[in-house]
Design an enzyme around this catalytic site. Structure first.
Site, PDB file in Angstrom:
ATOM      1  CB  CYS A 111      -0.934   0.018   1.207  1.00 40.43           C
ATOM      2  SG  CYS A 111      -2.014  -1.405   1.254  1.00 40.43           S
TER       3      CYS A 111
ATOM      4  CB  CYS B 107     -12.526  -0.863   7.369  1.00 41.16           C
ATOM      5  SG  CYS B 107     -12.689  -2.095   8.665  1.00 41.16           S
ATOM      6  CB  SER B 108      -9.542   2.386   4.072  1.00 43.40           C
ATOM      7  OG  SER B 108      -8.815   1.178   3.968  1.00 43.40           O
TER       8      SER B 108
ATOM      9  CE  LYS C 106     -14.236   4.584   7.725  1.00 48.48           C
ATOM     10  NZ  LYS C 106     -14.934   4.425   6.444  1.00 48.48           N
TER      11      LYS C 106
ATOM     12  CG  HIS D 276      -6.365   2.370   0.867  1.00 47.45           C
ATOM     13  ND1 HIS D 276      -5.207   2.872   0.302  1.00 47.45           N
ATOM     14  CD2 HIS D 276      -5.957   1.371   1.721  1.00 47.45           C
ATOM     15  CE1 HIS D 276      -4.166   2.216   0.790  1.00 47.45           C
ATOM     16  NE2 HIS D 276      -4.591   1.304   1.636  1.00 47.45           N
TER      17      HIS D 276
HETATM   18  N1  COA Z   1     -16.505   2.629   4.837  1.00 46.28           N
HETATM   19  C1  COA Z   1     -17.778   3.063   4.673  1.00 46.28           C
HETATM   20  N2  COA Z   1     -18.707   2.348   4.015  1.00 46.28           N
HETATM   21  C2  COA Z   1     -18.331   1.187   3.485  1.00 46.28           C
HETATM   22  C3  COA Z   1     -17.036   0.689   3.603  1.00 46.28           C
HETATM   23  C4  COA Z   1     -16.108   1.474   4.315  1.00 46.28           C
HETATM   24  N3  COA Z   1     -14.870   1.033   4.480  1.00 46.28           N
HETATM   25  N4  COA Z   1     -16.949  -0.492   2.981  1.00 46.28           N
HETATM   26  C5  COA Z   1     -18.166  -0.737   2.479  1.00 46.28           C
HETATM   27  N5  COA Z   1     -18.997   0.276   2.778  1.00 46.28           N
HETATM   28  C6  COA Z   1     -20.411   0.360   2.478  1.00 46.28           C
HETATM   29  C7  COA Z   1     -20.689  -0.037   1.039  1.00 46.28           C
HETATM   30  O1  COA Z   1     -20.812   1.090   0.190  1.00 46.28           O
HETATM   31  C8  COA Z   1     -22.028  -0.747   1.192  1.00 46.28           C
HETATM   32  O2  COA Z   1     -23.053   0.232   1.281  1.00 46.28           O
HETATM   33  P1  COA Z   1     -24.450  -0.011   0.532  1.00 46.28           P
HETATM   34  O3  COA Z   1     -24.983  -1.286   1.120  1.00 46.28           O
HETATM   35  O4  COA Z   1     -25.224   1.219   0.877  1.00 46.28           O
HETATM   36  O5  COA Z   1     -24.078  -0.140  -0.900  1.00 46.28           O
HETATM   37  C9  COA Z   1     -21.930  -1.411   2.542  1.00 46.28           C
HETATM   38  O6  COA Z   1     -21.016  -0.628   3.303  1.00 46.28           O
HETATM   39  C10 COA Z   1     -21.479  -2.866   2.504  1.00 46.28           C
HETATM   40  O7  COA Z   1     -20.376  -2.914   1.630  1.00 46.28           O
HETATM   41  P2  COA Z   1     -19.650  -4.247   1.174  1.00 46.28           P
HETATM   42  O8  COA Z   1     -18.842  -3.908  -0.037  1.00 46.28           O
HETATM   43  O9  COA Z   1     -20.643  -5.386   1.116  1.00 46.28           O
HETATM   44  O10 COA Z   1     -18.689  -4.470   2.397  1.00 46.28           O
HETATM   45  P3  COA Z   1     -17.754  -5.686   2.607  1.00 46.28           P
HETATM   46  O11 COA Z   1     -18.243  -6.339   3.869  1.00 46.28           O
HETATM   47  O12 COA Z   1     -17.614  -6.514   1.371  1.00 46.28           O
HETATM   48  O13 COA Z   1     -16.346  -4.999   2.857  1.00 46.28           O
HETATM   49  C11 COA Z   1     -14.672  -4.266   4.372  1.00 46.28           C
HETATM   50  C12 COA Z   1     -16.140  -4.174   3.955  1.00 46.28           C
HETATM   51  C13 COA Z   1     -14.399  -3.276   5.485  1.00 46.28           C
HETATM   52  C14 COA Z   1     -14.332  -5.698   4.825  1.00 46.28           C
HETATM   53  C15 COA Z   1     -13.781  -3.906   3.117  1.00 46.28           C
HETATM   54  O14 COA Z   1     -14.094  -2.595   2.707  1.00 46.28           O
HETATM   55  C16 COA Z   1     -12.319  -4.019   3.453  1.00 46.28           C
HETATM   56  O15 COA Z   1     -11.753  -5.098   3.391  1.00 46.28           O
HETATM   57  N6  COA Z   1     -11.641  -2.914   3.780  1.00 46.28           N
HETATM   58  C17 COA Z   1     -10.233  -2.918   4.129  1.00 46.28           C
HETATM   59  C18 COA Z   1      -9.398  -2.842   2.890  1.00 46.28           C
HETATM   60  C19 COA Z   1      -7.954  -3.053   3.220  1.00 46.28           C
HETATM   61  O16 COA Z   1      -7.572  -3.920   3.977  1.00 46.28           O
HETATM   62  N7  COA Z   1      -7.075  -2.275   2.589  1.00 46.28           N
HETATM   63  C20 COA Z   1      -5.658  -2.374   2.773  1.00 46.28           C
HETATM   64  C21 COA Z   1      -5.287  -1.829   4.077  1.00 46.28           C
HETATM   65  S1  COA Z   1      -3.611  -2.075   4.497  1.00 46.28           S
END
Ligand code: COA
Length: 382
Positions: free
Chosen positions: A83, A204-205, A326, A330
């Site tokens: 990243c 989470c981002s 966030k 990302h």
């Molecule tokens: N912040 C705010 N809203 C978020 C979000 C976030 N991080 N992630 C998803 N949403 C919202 C989506 O828009 C969706 O909204 P909707 O239902 O109105 O469309 C809802 O939340 C569910 O989203 P979904 O894509 O089904 O979530 P998910 O459970 O598949 O993924 C996380 C959520 C947090 C697990 C995923 O975003 C993630 O893995 N983030 C971390 C990424 C990471 O590790 N990056 C590298 C870092 S070193």
């Protein structure tokens, strides 16, 4: 060593961008940077990208992107540091200009994460395969362990973590390029679904597509492109054990401390001189740890910085005025360059509703994995 300036910038919006491929995203951002500076050629291109191969099956991004930009023939290569790939690409671009090897360097970060890849597993390939990933850990899981360690050591609470998200969503609500422009409350964060205890969805981002690009040149050639160059006055890179279990204190990010110390030394400034900063808030706890390790907030005091307003727009040291990872999003390889663009615009007084008054010196900090690599840059308005 020559003085280095950023003279142009361009980026796509961040989010789920179905209509653009990896190369389209790159070209949009790169063309934006070149056009903003009236430039029609560069000597070299550095492409920050974490995992084009795993996300969309595309490696060998240097020549591909140069060709699609209409610049086949220039020196071009991909830079990878998980990243922190974007920040590392900027460090390489800086060295190419500072050393005298290149006069015009395009540094662009790009990532396309939403095209159906198994994102959690692709991201996990930046952790230690043998001692972490094999046993089932994910990035949210690793940062959850960092959060637990910080809670144990410093009394940090889930509410403290929530305030980081509240602040960054508030900033992001003012950024037209941000993926999520809605504000959230502490209650909404604490009610959002659990991802890896104690980290919830809104700590989470997100998973994102996007690209960001800047044009670098020697300061004494900057007037060819702009009357408002921004000097890059310090760059620092450092590493740490990739596995969390191999670190003395998982709540402290040693690579961030070392990279920041190196950048401060080169720039001849101290943390007190920094007036605006973008730090790597891939999870709320990361912003807290990065602020402490970079010296922007005293060790052990990072947890209360967001709630107290110190790191908000209008506070002592506004942090992640772009909305941070966030809220802005990302797209991992693009993040480090997008951070530089936020500070570039702040120091030129072009941040509109997000403008930090009289900002002259800014900092970006971009992290790879759970802190195994970190890149810090320091900038000064001219
Ligand atoms: N912040 C705010 N809203 C978020 C979000 C976030 N991080 N992630 C998803 N949403 C919202 C989506 O828009 C969706 O909204 P909707 O239902 O109105 O469309 C809802 O939340 C569910 O989203 P979904 O894509 O089904 O979530 P998910 O459970 O598949 O993924 C996380 C959520 C947090 C697990 C995923 O975003 C993630 O893995 N983030 C971390 C990424 C990471 O590790 N990056 C590298 C870092 S070193």
């Amino acid at each position: 060593m020559r003085e280095v300036a950023i003279v142009g910038a361009g980026m796509t919006r961040f989010g789920e961008i179905w209509e653009s491929s990896l190369r389209d995203l790159f070209v949009e951002a790169a063309a934006g940077a070149l056009n903003s500076a009236g430039a029609d050629h560069v000597d070299s291109i550095f492409v920050g990208n974490m995992s084009g191969g795993q996300f969309v099956g595309q490696e060998h991004l240097g020549p591909l992107m140069a060709d699609h930009l209409g610049m086949a023939g220039v020196a071009a290569a991909r830079v990878e540091s998980a990243c922190a790939s974007g920040g590392m690409a900027l460090n390489m671009g800086f060295m190419a200009v500072a050393s005298g090897c290149s006069d015009a360097v395009l540094v662009a970060g790009v990532e396309k994460m939403t095209d159906g890849a198994d994102v959690t597993n692709v991201l996990a390939s930046a952790a230690d395969q043998e001692t972490e990933v094999y046993h089932g850990i994910t990035f949210p899981g690793l940062y959850a362990m960092i959060a637990r360690a910080h809670m144990e050591k410093h009394g940090t609470t889930e509410e403290d973590l929530a305030w980081v998200a509240v602040k960054n969503h508030k900033h992001g609500s003012l950024n037209p390029k941000a993926q999520f422009r809605g504000e959230v409350t502490v209650e909404q964060v604490l009610r959002s679904s659990m991802v890896a205890e104690p980290l919830r969805l809104l700590h989470c981002s997100p998973v994102s597509d996007g690209a960001a690009a800047v044009l670098l040149c020697p300061l004494d050639q900057a007037e060819k492109y702009t009357d408002k160059p921004v000097k890059v006055i310090g760059t620092g890179v450092a590493t740490d054990s990739i596995a969390l279990a191999d670190r003395k204190d998982p709540a402290f990010l040693g690579s961030v401390e070392k990279s920041a110390e190196r950048a401060y030394k080169m720039a001849g400034v101290t943390p007190k001189d920094i007036q605006v900063a973008e730090v790597h808030d891939c999870f709320a706890i990361a912003e807290i740890c990065c602020l402490e390790a970079s010296g922007l907030i005293e060790k052990g005091k990072g947890a209360k910085a967001a709630a107290s307003g110190v790191t908000s727009l209008g506070g002592r040291i506004p942090v992640n005025t772009s909305g941070g990872l966030k809220s802005k999003g990302h797209p991992v390889g693009a993040t480090g360059v997008a951070q530089a663009i936020e500070v570039f615009e702040q120091l030129r007084g072009e941040s509109g509703e997000r403008q930090v008054e009289d900002a002259r010196i800014g900092l970006t900090q971009n992290m790879g994995g759970s802190g195994a690599s970190s890149v810090v840059h320091i900038y000064q308005g001219v």
